[in-house]
Design a protein around this motif. Structure first.
Motif, PDB file in Angstrom:
ATOM      1  N   GLN A   1       0.790  -0.943   0.065  1.00  0.00           N
ATOM      2  CA  GLN A   1      -0.094  -0.186  -0.283  1.00  0.00           C
ATOM      3  C   GLN A   1       0.595   1.444   0.545  1.00  0.00           C
ATOM      4  O   GLN A   1       0.969   2.357  -0.946  1.00  0.00           O
ATOM      5  N   LEU A   2       2.200   1.278   1.268  1.00  0.00           N
ATOM      6  CA  LEU A   2       3.243   2.459   0.888  1.00  0.00           C
ATOM      7  C   LEU A   2       3.717   2.760  -0.543  1.00  0.00           C
ATOM      8  O   LEU A   2       3.531   3.722  -1.132  1.00  0.00           O
ATOM      9  N   PHE A   3       3.483   1.388  -1.012  1.00  0.00           N
ATOM     10  CA  PHE A   3       4.305   1.447  -2.785  1.00  0.00           C
ATOM     11  C   PHE A   3       3.141   2.237  -3.556  1.00  0.00           C
ATOM     12  O   PHE A   3       3.943   3.191  -4.037  1.00  0.00           O
ATOM     13  N   ARG A   4       2.299   1.340  -3.321  1.00  0.00           N
ATOM     14  CA  ARG A   4       1.037   2.403  -4.755  1.00  0.00           C
ATOM     15  C   ARG A   4       0.728   3.793  -4.016  1.00  0.00           C
ATOM     16  O   ARG A   4       0.558   4.538  -4.764  1.00  0.00           O
TER      17      ARG A   4
ATOM     18  N   LYS B   1      11.129   8.725  -4.966  1.00  0.00           N
ATOM     19  CA  LYS B   1      12.265   8.174  -4.302  1.00  0.00           C
ATOM     20  C   LYS B   1      11.897   7.428  -3.430  1.00  0.00           C
ATOM     21  O   LYS B   1      13.019   6.100  -2.455  1.00  0.00           O
ATOM     22  N   THR B   2      10.353   7.405  -2.413  1.00  0.00           N
ATOM     23  CA  THR B   2      10.135   5.917  -1.617  1.00  0.00           C
ATOM     24  C   THR B   2       9.592   5.435  -2.409  1.00  0.00           C
ATOM     25  O   THR B   2       9.155   4.303  -1.812  1.00  0.00           O
ATOM     26  N   ALA B   3       9.286   5.468  -3.248  1.00  0.00           N
ATOM     27  CA  ALA B   3       8.856   3.966  -4.413  1.00  0.00           C
ATOM     28  C   ALA B   3       9.987   3.447  -3.731  1.00  0.00           C
ATOM     29  O   ALA B   3       9.817   2.268  -3.893  1.00  0.00           O
ATOM     30  N   LEU B   4      11.094   3.614  -4.754  1.00  0.00           N
ATOM     31  CA  LEU B   4      12.369   2.936  -4.559  1.00  0.00           C
ATOM     32  C   LEU B   4      12.578   2.480  -3.316  1.00  0.00           C
ATOM     33  O   LEU B   4      13.827   1.397  -3.010  1.00  0.00           O
ATOM     34  N   LYS B   5      12.125   3.109  -2.350  1.00  0.00           N
ATOM     35  CA  LYS B   5      13.063   2.198  -0.941  1.00  0.00           C
ATOM     36  C   LYS B   5      11.679   1.757  -0.196  1.00  0.00           C
ATOM     37  O   LYS B   5      12.520   0.287   0.128  1.00  0.00           O
ATOM     38  N   THR B   6      10.712   1.383  -0.909  1.00  0.00           N
ATOM     39  CA  THR B   6       9.012   0.844  -0.149  1.00  0.00           C
ATOM     40  C   THR B   6       9.328  -0.647  -1.179  1.00  0.00           C
ATOM     41  O   THR B   6       8.927  -1.364  -1.057  1.00  0.00           O
ATOM     42  N   ALA B   7       9.952  -0.529  -2.354  1.00  0.00           N
ATOM     43  CA  ALA B   7       9.743  -1.639  -3.618  1.00  0.00           C
ATOM     44  C   ALA B   7      10.139  -2.608  -2.908  1.00  0.00           C
ATOM     45  O   ALA B   7       9.242  -3.610  -3.473  1.00  0.00           O
ATOM     46  N   PRO B   8      11.227  -2.958  -2.176  1.00  0.00           N
ATOM     47  CA  PRO B   8      12.098  -4.429  -2.310  1.00  0.00           C
ATOM     48  C   PRO B   8      10.849  -4.339  -1.275  1.00  0.00           C
ATOM     49  O   PRO B   8      10.756  -6.311  -1.193  1.00  0.00           O
TER      50      PRO B   8
END
Length: 134
Positions: free
Chosen positions: A34-37, A46-53
């Motif tokens: 949900q955070l990634f979406r 930047k946040t999306a790349l941090k939460t992607a893995p």
């Protein structure tokens, strides 16, 4: 009949208590997916790349819980594709090294070679080709 009615009342009371307890619980924290979406929707890369893995790991874990056979078959297919890509290349390279002939071997093979004739020896024509004269 009285015991059944008492048991039914007890079940209803327990269900009502469970529903009330569920309503009083705080909402579950947002999961990684949900955070990634949300980060993607807000164009916060930047946040999306941090939460992607973490989102990817959560997705795989959930998929493993939902359908382990699906994950098993996909893993086998991926392993097979990797074998086809990398395993067969090694085999081809090792075969090329084994098949490389020296100049002496090539000369020996050429000197021993006896070519087969491309056309057979001239003999009587086949029966269909014979001309019958009266």
């Amino acid at each position: 009949p009285a015991q059944i009615a008492g048991t039914m009342r007890l079940c209803l009371v327990l269900l009502a208590a469970a529903a009330a307890a569920k309503r009083q619980q705080p909402p579950p924290p947002a999961d990684d997916r949900q955070l990634f979406r949300e980060a993607l929707q807000e164009r916060d890369f930047k946040t999306a790349l941090k939460t992607a893995p973490a989102a990817y790991a959560t997705w795989w874990q959930q998929l493993l819980k939902d359908d382990p056979y699906h994950v098993f078959i996909e893993t086998l297919l991926i392993a097979f594709l990797l074998y086809l890509l990398y395993g067969t290349r090694r085999a081809k390279n090792s075969q090329k090294k084994e098949q490389a002939l020296t100049d002496r071997e090539i000369d020996d093979l050429v000197s021993d070679w006896a070519p087969a004739p491309l056309v057979g020896t001239a003999s009587a024509p086949p029966p269909a080709m014979r001309v019958v004269t009266p």
